[in-house]
Design an enzyme around this catalytic site. Structure first.
Site, PDB file in Angstrom:
ATOM      1  N   ARG A   1       0.826  -1.214   0.000  1.00  0.00           N
ATOM      2  CA  ARG A   1       0.000   0.000   0.000  1.00  0.00           C
ATOM      3  C   ARG A   1       0.861   1.265   0.000  1.00  0.00           C
ATOM      4  O   ARG A   1       0.370   2.350  -0.328  1.00  0.00           O
ATOM      5  CB  ARG A   1      -0.957   0.016   1.188  1.00  0.00           C
ATOM      6  CG  ARG A   1      -0.317   0.360   2.526  1.00  0.00           C
ATOM      7  CD  ARG A   1      -1.331   0.357   3.646  1.00  0.00           C
ATOM      8  NE  ARG A   1      -2.348   1.386   3.455  1.00  0.00           N
ATOM      9  CZ  ARG A   1      -3.486   1.450   4.127  1.00  0.00           C
ATOM     10  NH1 ARG A   1      -3.761   0.522   5.038  1.00  0.00           N
ATOM     11  NH2 ARG A   1      -4.349   2.413   3.910  1.00  0.00           N
TER      12      ARG A   1
ATOM     13  N   ASP B   1      -8.659   2.946   4.463  1.00  0.00           N
ATOM     14  CA  ASP B   1      -8.986   1.531   4.526  1.00  0.00           C
ATOM     15  C   ASP B   1     -10.357   1.302   3.915  1.00  0.00           C
ATOM     16  O   ASP B   1     -11.148   2.245   3.741  1.00  0.00           O
ATOM     17  CB  ASP B   1      -8.968   1.039   5.976  1.00  0.00           C
ATOM     18  CG  ASP B   1      -7.548   0.869   6.498  1.00  0.00           C
ATOM     19  OD1 ASP B   1      -6.628   0.782   5.667  1.00  0.00           O
ATOM     20  OD2 ASP B   1      -7.367   0.830   7.734  1.00  0.00           O
ATOM     21  N   GLU B   2     -10.643   0.028   3.631  1.00  0.00           N
ATOM     22  CA  GLU B   2     -11.894  -0.272   2.915  1.00  0.00           C
ATOM     23  C   GLU B   2     -13.135  -0.017   3.753  1.00  0.00           C
ATOM     24  O   GLU B   2     -14.225   0.179   3.212  1.00  0.00           O
ATOM     25  CB  GLU B   2     -11.880  -1.728   2.432  1.00  0.00           C
ATOM     26  CG  GLU B   2     -12.099  -2.782   3.508  1.00  0.00           C
ATOM     27  CD  GLU B   2     -10.825  -3.139   4.243  1.00  0.00           C
ATOM     28  OE1 GLU B   2     -10.826  -4.136   4.980  1.00  0.00           O
ATOM     29  OE2 GLU B   2      -9.811  -2.420   4.096  1.00  0.00           O
ATOM     30  N   ASP B   3     -13.007   0.000   5.074  1.00  0.00           N
ATOM     31  CA  ASP B   3     -14.183   0.160   5.920  1.00  0.00           C
ATOM     32  C   ASP B   3     -14.276   1.557   6.530  1.00  0.00           C
ATOM     33  O   ASP B   3     -15.016   1.783   7.473  1.00  0.00           O
ATOM     34  CB  ASP B   3     -14.189  -0.892   7.029  1.00  0.00           C
ATOM     35  CG  ASP B   3     -12.894  -0.909   7.824  1.00  0.00           C
ATOM     36  OD1 ASP B   3     -12.019  -0.071   7.527  1.00  0.00           O
ATOM     37  OD2 ASP B   3     -12.761  -1.751   8.732  1.00  0.00           O
TER      38      ASP B   3
ATOM     39  N   GLU C   1       1.845  -1.984   9.417  1.00  0.00           N
ATOM     40  CA  GLU C   1       2.397  -1.096   8.386  1.00  0.00           C
ATOM     41  C   GLU C   1       2.102   0.365   8.691  1.00  0.00           C
ATOM     42  O   GLU C   1       2.912   1.254   8.387  1.00  0.00           O
ATOM     43  CB  GLU C   1       1.856  -1.492   7.005  1.00  0.00           C
ATOM     44  CG  GLU C   1       0.480  -0.957   6.641  1.00  0.00           C
ATOM     45  CD  GLU C   1      -0.666  -1.653   7.387  1.00  0.00           C
ATOM     46  OE1 GLU C   1      -1.809  -1.174   7.270  1.00  0.00           O
ATOM     47  OE2 GLU C   1      -0.408  -2.677   8.078  1.00  0.00           O
ATOM     48  N   ASP C   2       0.963   0.646   9.326  1.00  0.00           N
ATOM     49  CA  ASP C   2       0.614   2.022   9.677  1.00  0.00           C
ATOM     50  C   ASP C   2       1.513   2.545  10.800  1.00  0.00           C
ATOM     51  O   ASP C   2       1.897   3.716  10.814  1.00  0.00           O
ATOM     52  CB  ASP C   2      -0.859   2.127  10.074  1.00  0.00           C
ATOM     53  CG  ASP C   2      -1.281   1.031  11.058  1.00  0.00           C
ATOM     54  OD1 ASP C   2      -0.430   0.192  11.436  1.00  0.00           O
ATOM     55  OD2 ASP C   2      -2.465   0.996  11.442  1.00  0.00           O
TER      56      ASP C   2
ATOM     57  N   ARG D   1       0.983  -5.757  17.593  1.00  0.00           N
ATOM     58  CA  ARG D   1       1.308  -4.333  17.496  1.00  0.00           C
ATOM     59  C   ARG D   1       2.240  -3.899  18.638  1.00  0.00           C
ATOM     60  O   ARG D   1       3.089  -3.019  18.451  1.00  0.00           O
ATOM     61  CB  ARG D   1       0.021  -3.496  17.475  1.00  0.00           C
ATOM     62  CG  ARG D   1      -0.811  -3.761  16.218  1.00  0.00           C
ATOM     63  CD  ARG D   1      -2.146  -3.064  16.217  1.00  0.00           C
ATOM     64  NE  ARG D   1      -2.077  -1.672  15.820  1.00  0.00           N
ATOM     65  CZ  ARG D   1      -1.998  -1.247  14.555  1.00  0.00           C
ATOM     66  NH1 ARG D   1      -1.909  -2.099  13.555  1.00  0.00           N
ATOM     67  NH2 ARG D   1      -1.982   0.044  14.285  1.00  0.00           N
TER      68      ARG D   1
END
Length: 717
Positions: A520, A536-538, A624-625, A672
């Protein structure tokens, strides 16, 4: 008649001079000390502090060795004439780019901790290759740092060991690191072996022996210098006016005899015990009492009265005189303490002088004018002092705070020489965030980087950003963007074309590898705008929210600007970093599930970060964020920016079945936590910065008519 007499006199005088020169010439050529030198050097009387030498002694070899650096380089063959175009094979860097190979360690060879840190920094960098066939530059695994024969770290028979290396090739395309050369009593810069055509990355190197655009001057650092990360500078806030308790300080050894003793022996003439405190001690070495002079006892007593760190942190200027060698540990200590260095080391090629403008961070003095130093530093205006002090902090954190940064700066300088068409400008090296975070392969134009907008006067980036997302975006958002990039990165097959909605802007669908989270942040060629909105998709955002966040990003283009905020903390019980999503009074991360950032960070994420971190992210399908936040904060030294608090974002994510299990999964949260500590370990420090600032629209929640508010819809969410 008078004119003829004048001409006759001049002619006679000229003939006499010619005859005199002719008659004395053979005698001078027969002088045994001058040898067969066809170009005898004139006596030197230019040094005002050097006592006049009797005329009969000017013919001696010892006197006339003091020739100019240029003459010395021209008179010597081999190493002194080396330049990149004559002693470096550029063809090795053609197909594979700039790659660095480190020789494998030989059995029985001991390596000091400092040299191991240097090699580890290279091996963990993006330049490293384990294949010598791909290498552009070669680094020895023989410890060359300490070439003082009296040192326990001295490596014997180094000349033979180097000559036996199959790839040595007279040093061509090799880089040699060195901190100490020579030994008592003269401390010459001889390494004890022939460097051939190798480049030197050397501390305390003189301008006389320095080969411009070939060698690299590095700072003298101690064995305790951290390998990665390093402490930040000590300047926590700017004081106006920028004056401290002391004007000028120094505390160090005094050499009674030998090289380096002149300047330090004279410091007591400037010391006033008030605002100019210059302390020396002769209490060092085994036989110091045998050689002590009349001032030793008094100097030693005065020396013990002052605490060095207290002086360092409370002085405006710090004197950095030469020691036995030209360089000094005091140099890096002064930089870190935001104490403006006053250099007193004639002939020292300052560290990284090829790229750093030291006049913006230090005062370059002259050993022969020591008595003028106090009046000189007192005359510097307070605005200039503040500027010098701020630059010391930038340079310390950008290039000197760790062994890794010193090594990477060295390699980046060489890479710029090799790839001259992509070399950094002086501005890139001398302004935030520095050359290590400004990769010229991305662009040669300063305006393409988020850090230089103010320099170029570009305060308003383009109006419409690109939008990379993971699913079809709502039609209501389409009018805000120039292009929509859909990264399809899941197990389900890509929908047929007829199922995609008709849009007025291009929709580019990129089918990525399943669960490769780092994809991404790839620097896709389709992204041509500076601003990138990552969703994001949501994620559910209104056009008003997106428009306001973009307005904020235009003011802070170098930062991440968005909605979902998270924070980090130090868990003292477990002695590790922790991650929390609780709503608190501060935050240190803005997740890229709904955030704006500059497209350069995609390139930096892909090219700067090591493959090990990105592979971990891909294996976990997580973090990744967080890694992007680490990277941006490491570059900017600032926190991200949270805009209008929105509980709906969190509630929406928890309510979506596609992600509910993921956010409620305790393993996801534990991963995380682990990522936080892995990332902090690689960066060598915790780059995340806490903030308590949240930006809302003007008139947000104010008791005025809703019609007067530009972002009125945000209050209803």
């Amino acid at each position: 008649m008078q004119a003829k007499k004048r001409y006759l006199i001049l002619f006679s005088a000229g003939v006499c001079l010619i005859l005199l020169f002719y008659l004395q010439g053979p005698a001078s050529r027969r002088t045994p000390n001058r040898g067969d030198d066809p170009h005898p050097h004139w006596p030197h009387f230019s040094d005002p502090l050097r006592a006049f030498i009797p005329w009969d002694q000017t013919e001696t070899e010892d006197y006339n060795v003091r020739v100019s650096p240029r003459h010395k380089r021209d008179d010597n063959s081999g190493a002194y004439k080396c330049r990149m175009d004559s002693c470096f094979d550029f063809s090795l860097c053609g197909s594979n780019g700039f790659k660095v190979y480190v020789y494998p360690q030989q059995k029985g060879e001991k390596i000091s901790e400092s040299y191991r840190n240097i090699l580890s920094s290279i091996e963990s960098s993006r330049f490293y290759t384990s294949d010598p066939g791909q290498a552009c530059l070669f680094v020895l695994n023989l410890d060359t740092l300490d070439r003082d024969q009296l040192s326990p770290q001295y490596v014997h028979n180094l000349k033979t060991k180097i000559q036996n290396l199959n790839l040595w090739n007279n040093g061509r395309n090799h880089l040699i690191f060195n901190l100490y050369s020579g030994t008592w009593p003269d401390y010459t810069e001889d390494l004890g072996f022939e460097i051939g055509q190798a480049m030197l990355a050397k501390a305390s190197i003189s301008t006389e022996n320095f080969r411009p655009d070939f060698d690299i001057s590095i700072p003298l650092f101690s064995k305790d210098h951290p390998r990665t990360g390093g402490d930040r500078g000590y300047l926590k806030y700017n004081t106006i006016p920028p004056f401290r308790k002391y004007v000028l300080v120094f505390k160090g050894k005094r050499y009674l005899t030998g090289i380096g003793s002149d300047t330090r022996n004279a410091l007591h003439h400037v010391h006033n015990a008030e605002d100019v405190v210059l302390l020396t001690t002769c209490k060092h070495g085994k036989d110091w009492q045998k050689h002590k002079d009349a001032r030793c006892d008094k100097d030693n007593a005065e020396y013990d009265r002052y605490d060095y760190k207290e002086m360092l942190h409370n002085s405006t200027f710090c004197l950095v005189p030469r020691g036995r060698r030209l360089g000094s540990f005091r140099f890096l200590e002064a930089l870190q303490a935001a104490c403006v260095p006053v250099m007193l080391s004639n002939g020292w090629e300052l560290p990284f002088s090829e790229i750093i403008d030291w006049h913006t961070a230090a005062v370059i003095g002259d050993e022969r004018l020591l008595l003028q130093i106090p009046s000189t530093v007192r005359s510097i205006h307070q605005d200039r002092i503040l500027s010098l002090r701020q630059q010391t902090q930038f340079l310390w954190e950008a290039y000197f705070s760790s062994v890794e940064k010193i090594v990477l700066t060295t390699l980046e300088i060489i890479q710029d020489r090799v790839l001259q068409h992509n070399a950094r400008s002086t501005l890139m090296w001398n302004r935030l965030p520095g050359g290590l975070f400004t990769l010229p392969q991305f662009s040669s134009y300063l305006g393409d980087f988020p850090f230089f907008y103010s320099v170029l006067g570009n305060s308003n980036p383009e109006k419409k950003p690109h939008l990379p997302i993971a699913l079809v975006i709502l039609k209501t958002l389409i009018s805000l963007f120039r292009c929509i990039i859909v990264l399809w990165n899941c197990d389900k097959p890509l929908p047929a074309k007829h199922r995609w909605p008709a849009t007025s802007v291009p929709v580019i669908v990129i089918e990525g590898e399943s669960k490769v989270m780092s994809s991404r942040f790839l620097p896709y060629d389709n992204i041509r705008t500076d601003a990138v909105l990552s969703l994001d998709e949501d994620t559910v955002l209104s056009t008003t929210e997106v428009d306001f966040a973009f307005t904020v990003w235009q003011i802070f283009p170098e930062r991440i600007v968005g909605y979902p905020a998270r924070s980090h903390f130090w868990d003292s019980n477990k002695e590790r970093w922790g991650y929390t999503s609780k709503w608190t009074n501060d935050y240190s991360m803005v997740l890229t599930g709904a955030a704006f950032y500059h497209r350069y960070y995609n390139y930096l994420y892909t090219q700067y970060l090591p493959g090990s971190l990105k592979s971990m992210v891909d294996q976990l399908s997580n973090c990744e964020d967080i890694l992007m936040n680490f990277l941006v904060s490491a570059v900017t030294k600032m926190p991200p920016i949270k805009v209008t608090q929105k509980k709906q974002y969190k509630e929406t994510m928890m309510g979506q079945t596609s992600r509910a299990s993921r956010w409620a999964d305790p393993d996801h949260f534990a991963q995380r936590q682990m990522c936080m500590n892995k990332f902090a370990s690689w960066f060598g420090t915790m780059p995340l910065v806490h903030s308590q600032m949240r930006l809302d629209p003007v008139l947000f929640k104010d008791q005025v008519s809703i019609l007067r508010k530009k972002y009125r819809d945000i209050e209803r969410l």
